[in-house]
Scaffold this motif. Structure first.
Motif, PDB file in Angstrom:
ATOM      1  N   ASN A  53       0.678  -1.380  -0.201  1.00 52.11           N
ATOM      2  CA  ASN A  53       0.200  -0.019   0.128  1.00 52.11           C
ATOM      3  C   ASN A  53       0.682   1.014   0.260  1.00 52.11           C
ATOM      4  O   ASN A  53       0.385   2.604  -0.351  1.00 52.11           O
ATOM      5  N   ALA A  56       1.815   2.194  -3.295  1.00 53.52           N
ATOM      6  CA  ALA A  56       0.406   2.462  -4.975  1.00 53.52           C
ATOM      7  C   ALA A  56       0.289   3.611  -3.939  1.00 53.52           C
ATOM      8  O   ALA A  56      -0.387   3.792  -4.848  1.00 53.52           O
ATOM      9  N   VAL A  82      -3.142  -2.150  -8.996  1.00 48.48           N
ATOM     10  CA  VAL A  82      -3.370  -2.503  -8.068  1.00 48.48           C
ATOM     11  C   VAL A  82      -3.642  -4.422  -7.947  1.00 48.48           C
ATOM     12  O   VAL A  82      -4.912  -3.205  -8.897  1.00 48.48           O
ATOM     13  N   LEU A 162       1.238  -4.121  -8.538  1.00 48.62           N
ATOM     14  CA  LEU A 162       1.385  -4.800  -7.462  1.00 48.62           C
ATOM     15  C   LEU A 162       0.370  -5.814  -7.285  1.00 48.62           C
ATOM     16  O   LEU A 162      -1.143  -5.196  -7.429  1.00 48.62           O
TER      17      LEU A 162
END
Length: 288
Positions: A53, A56, A82, A162
């Motif tokens: 995260n 991201a 993601v 991701l």
């Protein structure tokens, strides 16, 4: 000396709690080359998703930071797509429309309608879902939904893909098919991939390096295992490969040693010891 494609430097993160700050990550340092496939592995609660995260741009590090091609990461962006364990498709839109939504967001004004249609179809074909353009999520299987989620992410043309346990909720056969598809796609496109997994075999099969994290709180990078296996990789051929099994053993040893420390701490309390033993059994079932 050239700079890294993606670099995490001295990353710490704390979350406020009623009892004071909780430090989830401590001094995470990692350099990732362009086109590299990295797996993050570790026990539940070790901060793998938090690392993802932060890359991201969904969380901000308390200290340290992330650079992508020399630019600081401080918010979400289309260059970092993601894929979650839950496909997150909009149920009222078709397969095509779910991908179209992302493409319009990223490429509005840069593609005409025909180019956009071709691009959406191309990305759905990459994941073998071009036969189901007009179906809604409730009309396709779990594996198909996850393929659409991957197509949607790829359609954004991200520099970094991701993936947070993208195959964790799927049956073994579907999982194997999607692993093979991911290897093919990454070989074709050369995306940088960072994937969270609890599956040791998956990590060894897919990765160039496996980043093994210590238990939290204040989790950090424990060890990094380079996977020197030639590509393309065939799961059946690798099953009896001594190098493959060596890497697998190395990761399992790291995970079990970390879990053993939890047991030893719990040993003074019979109830806690029982809980620790059950946790070990469950952990071994997940990573075996």
């Amino acid at each position: 000396m050239s700079e890294s494609h993606l670099e995490l430097t001295g990353v710490d993160i704390e979350f406020p709690t009623p009892k004071g700050p909780f430090q989830a990550l401590d001094d995470i340092n990692l350099k990732v080359d362009e086109g590299e496939f990295i797996s993050l592995i570790g026990h539940s609660g070790c901060g793998k998703s938090t690392v993802l995260n932060i890359v991201a741009g969904l969380h901000q590090a308390t200290r340290g930071g992330v650079l992508l091609d020399g630019r600081e990461v401080n918010q979400p962006g289309p260059e970092r797509a993601v894929v979650f364990q839950n496909h997150s498709l909009l149920p009222w839109l078709t397969v095509y429309q779910n991908v179209e939504l992302a493409v319009k967001k990223v490429f509005k004004g840069r593609m005409n309608r025909a180019e956009m249609r071709d691009w959406i179809n191309h990305n759905l074909a990459l994941v073998h879902m071009d036969h189901a353009l007009h179906k809604r999520p409730d009309e396709i299987s779990g594996g198909m939904k996850q393929r659409v989620g991957i197509a949607r992410a790829l359609a954004m043309q991200p520099k970094v893909l991701l993936m947070d346990e993208p195959f964790g909720a799927l049956d073994a056969l579907t999982r194997a098919h999607l692993q093979d598809s991911l290897m093919e796609i990454q070989a074709d496109l050369g995306n940088t991939v960072i994937m969270i997994t609890h599956d040791v075999d998956e990590a060894v099969l897919l990765s160039d390096r496996i980043v093994m994290m210590t238990n939290g709180p204040a989790a950090t990078v424990g060890e990094i295992v380079p996977i020197d296996l030639p590509r393309p990789r065939n799961r059946l051929a690798l099953a009896d490969d001594p190098a493959y099994n060596h890497y697998r053993h190395e990761v399992l040893t790291f995970l079990y040693e970390k879990q053993k420390k939890v047991e030893e701490i719990a040993g003074a309390n019979p109830a806690a010891a029982k809980s620790g033993s059950e946790a070990t059994t469950k952990a071994k079932e997940r990573v075996a």
